[in-house]
Design a protein around this motif. Sequence first.
Motif, PDB file in Angstrom:
ATOM      1  N   LEU A  13      41.210  40.982  42.454  1.00  0.00           N
ATOM      2  CA  LEU A  13      39.919  40.337  42.707  1.00  0.00           C
ATOM      3  C   LEU A  13      39.057  41.167  43.658  1.00  0.00           C
ATOM      4  N   ASP A  14      39.452  41.250  44.932  1.00  0.00           N
ATOM      5  CA  ASP A  14      38.623  41.916  45.948  1.00  0.00           C
ATOM      6  C   ASP A  14      38.505  43.415  45.683  1.00  0.00           C
ATOM      7  N   GLY A  15      37.275  43.879  45.535  1.00  0.00           N
ATOM      8  CA  GLY A  15      37.031  45.295  45.317  1.00  0.00           C
ATOM      9  C   GLY A  15      37.153  45.726  43.875  1.00  0.00           C
ATOM     10  N   THR A  16      37.720  44.875  43.027  1.00  0.00           N
ATOM     11  CA  THR A  16      37.857  45.194  41.601  1.00  0.00           C
ATOM     12  C   THR A  16      36.860  44.374  40.788  1.00  0.00           C
ATOM     13  N   LEU A  17      37.008  43.066  40.802  1.00  0.00           N
ATOM     14  CA  LEU A  17      36.026  42.188  40.153  1.00  0.00           C
ATOM     15  C   LEU A  17      34.938  41.741  41.126  1.00  0.00           C
ATOM     16  N   LEU A  18      35.308  41.574  42.391  1.00  0.00           N
ATOM     17  CA  LEU A  18      34.408  40.969  43.380  1.00  0.00           C
ATOM     18  C   LEU A  18      33.958  42.004  44.404  1.00  0.00           C
ATOM     19  N   ASP A  19      32.676  42.011  44.699  1.00  0.00           N
ATOM     20  CA  ASP A  19      32.120  42.953  45.673  1.00  0.00           C
ATOM     21  C   ASP A  19      32.275  42.357  47.071  1.00  0.00           C
ATOM     22  N   SER A  20      33.490  42.413  47.592  1.00  0.00           N
ATOM     23  CA  SER A  20      33.820  41.689  48.824  1.00  0.00           C
ATOM     24  C   SER A  20      34.360  42.564  49.942  1.00  0.00           C
ATOM     25  N   THR A 113      45.774  38.511  43.045  1.00  0.00           N
ATOM     26  CA  THR A 113      45.081  38.871  44.272  1.00  0.00           C
ATOM     27  C   THR A 113      45.918  38.575  45.500  1.00  0.00           C
ATOM     28  N   SER A 114      45.761  39.392  46.521  1.00  0.00           N
ATOM     29  CA  SER A 114      46.434  39.147  47.794  1.00  0.00           C
ATOM     30  C   SER A 114      45.721  38.080  48.614  1.00  0.00           C
ATOM     31  N   SER A 115      44.506  37.722  48.242  1.00  0.00           N
ATOM     32  CA  SER A 115      43.745  36.739  49.003  1.00  0.00           C
ATOM     33  C   SER A 115      44.340  35.343  48.872  1.00  0.00           C
ATOM     34  N   ASP A 116      44.004  34.493  49.816  1.00  0.00           N
ATOM     35  CA  ASP A 116      44.532  33.131  49.875  1.00  0.00           C
ATOM     36  C   ASP A 116      43.851  32.233  48.855  1.00  0.00           C
ATOM     37  N   ASP A 117      44.596  31.280  48.325  1.00  0.00           N
ATOM     38  CA  ASP A 117      44.055  30.357  47.322  1.00  0.00           C
ATOM     39  C   ASP A 117      42.842  29.592  47.826  1.00  0.00           C
ATOM     40  N   ALA A 118      42.778  29.342  49.134  1.00  0.00           N
ATOM     41  CA  ALA A 118      41.638  28.608  49.694  1.00  0.00           C
ATOM     42  C   ALA A 118      40.335  29.369  49.499  1.00  0.00           C
ATOM     43  N   LEU A 119      40.402  30.684  49.408  1.00  0.00           N
ATOM     44  CA  LEU A 119      39.225  31.493  49.125  1.00  0.00           C
ATOM     45  C   LEU A 119      39.060  31.742  47.634  1.00  0.00           C
ATOM     46  N   VAL A 120      40.177  31.954  46.965  1.00  0.00           N
ATOM     47  CA  VAL A 120      40.143  32.419  45.579  1.00  0.00           C
ATOM     48  C   VAL A 120      39.596  31.366  44.629  1.00  0.00           C
ATOM     49  N   ARG A 121      40.123  30.155  44.682  1.00  0.00           N
ATOM     50  CA  ARG A 121      39.714  29.128  43.723  1.00  0.00           C
ATOM     51  C   ARG A 121      38.212  28.835  43.763  1.00  0.00           C
TER      52      ARG A 121
END
Length: 223
Positions: A13-20, A113-121
């Motif tokens: 997600l981060d840096g691949t699909l999302l500009d974060s 993604t390594s990010s937390d579900d609270a951010l991802v969903r």
Amino acid sequence: MRIQDFEGAIFDLDGTLLDSMGVWHQIDVDFLAKRGIEVPDDYQKAITPLGALEAARYTIRRFHLENDTPEGLVREWLDMAQEAYSSHLPLKPYALNFVKYLKEAGLQIAVATSSDDALVRPCLERTGLMRLLDDYCTGNDVKRGKGFPDIYLKAAAAIGTDPGKTMVFEDIAEGLKGANAGGFYTVGVYEKANYRMHPEMMEIADEFIFSFRELLPDDRMAD
């Protein structure tokens, strides 16, 4: 790459699909500045492949933050990132077009993604990615970080695809190494924040792209 040769695709997600990545850099700066510490050049590279708790443990060890707990650091980071993920972080150019293209071609799609579900969903729902996904996995779902194949194997099992017929799209070298170890076809994705990794990524990935536009037919450029 021939899309018809694959059963599925797994996207970071981060840096691949999302500009974060810019948001996470600023969080690193602000978080460490509160503790009187400047961000070392290698810090973001060190923690990016890790799940949230593992990254927090690493941070506490590295900077001797005896007054912090891993759970407390994770909560602080999530609080700092929540608004950006839920309200305004954009997808990278042509990312949504490409995921739609693969979905309509009959591939099973997952995010790992390594990010937390609270951010991802909330982010997946807001950007329109959620309705295109067959499943997603986060760093909370596996014990080891992205230098290992665990999260990609879990995602492939969730969507029912064979690793050898599944593409993995990643913007970090450690992620590509982990996916390679799992037997996946790997695609390195350009991310300006990770430019120092690009020569290594080009060597270890099966393919490297600067934009998802490179993989789209001309008639699929518009939403």
